[in-house]
Scaffold this active site. Structure first.
Site, short mmCIF file in Angstrom:
data_model
loop_
_atom_site.label_atom_id
_atom_site.label_comp_id
_atom_site.label_asym_id
_atom_site.label_seq_id
_atom_site.Cartn_x
_atom_site.Cartn_y
_atom_site.Cartn_z
N LEU A 1 9.57 -1.71 -1.36
CA LEU A 1 8.57 -0.69 -1.49
C LEU A 1 7.25 -1.35 -1.46
O LEU A 1 7.22 -2.32 -1.96
CB LEU A 1 8.98 0.49 -2.44
CG LEU A 1 10.28 0.94 -2.11
CD1 LEU A 1 10.64 2.05 -3.56
CD2 LEU A 1 10.32 1.96 -0.93
N PRO A 2 6.20 -0.22 -1.24
CA PRO A 2 4.87 -1.16 -1.11
C PRO A 2 4.26 -1.17 -2.54
O PRO A 2 3.44 -2.45 -2.74
CB PRO A 2 3.84 -0.01 -0.28
CG PRO A 2 4.86 0.87 0.34
CD PRO A 2 6.21 0.89 -0.39
N LYS B 1 6.15 -13.91 -8.83
CA LYS B 1 5.53 -13.62 -7.80
C LYS B 1 4.27 -13.54 -7.49
O LYS B 1 3.51 -13.88 -6.35
CB LYS B 1 6.21 -12.31 -6.97
CG LYS B 1 5.99 -11.85 -5.73
CD LYS B 1 6.35 -12.91 -4.64
CE LYS B 1 5.93 -12.47 -3.29
NZ LYS B 1 6.61 -11.58 -2.68
N LYS C 1 -3.82 -6.64 -2.13
CA LYS C 1 -2.97 -5.74 -3.55
C LYS C 1 -2.45 -7.10 -4.31
O LYS C 1 -2.73 -6.86 -5.71
CB LYS C 1 -2.09 -5.10 -2.90
CG LYS C 1 -1.23 -4.37 -3.92
CD LYS C 1 0.23 -3.98 -3.49
CE LYS C 1 1.07 -5.02 -3.57
NZ LYS C 1 2.52 -4.65 -3.39
#
Length: 304
Positions: A70-71, A178, A247
């Protein structure tokens, strides 16, 4: 690999990454259910053999292991909360493991892991590296945070999707790893572009510069993989957008602020990645940032 007989896996989010992981699960013998709100994604998943559900709740009702692609952390939170409200994560129900492969936020992962553990379910933050090609071939690298018991419960699914499973610590550790990795990727893209433009301006072609860099100590995944495959051929189709990179940079810098670590290089790189500086829209492939034929690094004049 642990046998997958009679195992069901769900995938929520069937875009380029989610669909690739669903295909890898199918190849490994899982029955795969999935959901995505986008019609094109649903059509592609159905063609691949995924059993489509009417909503995310139905995936939880049907599967032992649920993979999220998911985003944002907010999407992850909404999906899990909806499953809880529907009763699919009740304390008396069969144990489920949620494997969140999204580039999410450590605080959200830790909260969900604690809540679900109290109900007898597992939550693993398991962001991945390797892109759509790695997802489709089962060759991803997973940076995983969470309890060992849930890692072992999800191992058959993880092994179907990934060549490397790196358990880096407790809940949230995968997210941290990450974000640090992607912060480096964003930095490497800018410094590699800067170096190649300097080389070309001084008379050495980008292809020749890369051959030298990749045979010496300046190499990185950006110079060894990304430039030869997506930048110099000018295909710019890695499957990862400039908006997603922005992001991740934003989240990495927020994490740095939270733990009081200075990141002056990442701060400057974030400015260079901004649309006003780079000229890249959020929908552009992030490989376009490295195009040596376009000057994205020189200071832009302020508009009157």
């Amino acid at each position: 690999m642990v046998a997958t007989q009679n195992k069901r896996a769900g995938v929520i989010g069937l875009g380029a990454m989610g669909l690739g992981m669903a295909r890898s699960l199918l190849k490994a013998g899982f029955a795969v259910s999935g959901y995505d709100p986008a019609e094109t994604a649903r059509e592609n998943a159905a063609a691949a053999g995924v059993w489509l559900t009417a909503d995310t709740d139905a995936v939880f009702a049907d599967c032992d292991v649920i993979v999220l692609s998911l985003p944002t952390a907010q999407h992850v939170l909404a999906v899990v909360q909806a499953a809880q409200a529907a009763g699919h994560l009740a304390q008396t129900g069969a144990a489920r493991v949620i494997v969140d492969t999204s580039t999410s936020e450590a605080a959200t992962s830790r909260t969900l892991a604690a809540e679900l553990s109290a109900l007898g379910h597992g939550f693993l933050d398991a962001p991945v590296s390797g892109g759509p090609a790695g997802a489709a071939s089962g060759q991803l690298s997973v940076m995983l945070g969470g309890e060992t018991q849930w890692l072992e419960a999800a191992r058959p699914a993880l092994e179907a999707m990934a060549a490397k499973i790196l358990h880096v610590g407790p809940s949230g550790a995968g997210n941290v790893a990450k974000l640090v990795n992607n912060m480096l990727v964003a930095n490497h893209m800018v410094t590699t572009l800067e170096a190649l433009r300097l080389g070309e301006a001084a008379g050495v072609a980008a292809t020749e510069m890369l051959e030298v860099v990749n045979s010496a100590t300046g190499r990185s995944a950006i110079s060894e993989v990304h430039y030869p495959n997506w930048v110099l051929p000018r295909s710019f189709d890695s499957g990862f957008s400039a908006g997603l990179m922005r992001k991740d940079l934003r989240l990495a810098r927020a994490l740095a602020a939270e733990v009081s670590v200075a990141t002056p290089m990442a701060d400057r790189v974030a400015e260079l990645w901004a649309e006003t500086q780079s000229g890249l829209s959020d929908n552009d492939d992030f490989m376009r940032m490295g195009d040596p034929q376009v000057d994205r690094l020189s200071a832009k004049e302020e508009q009157a």
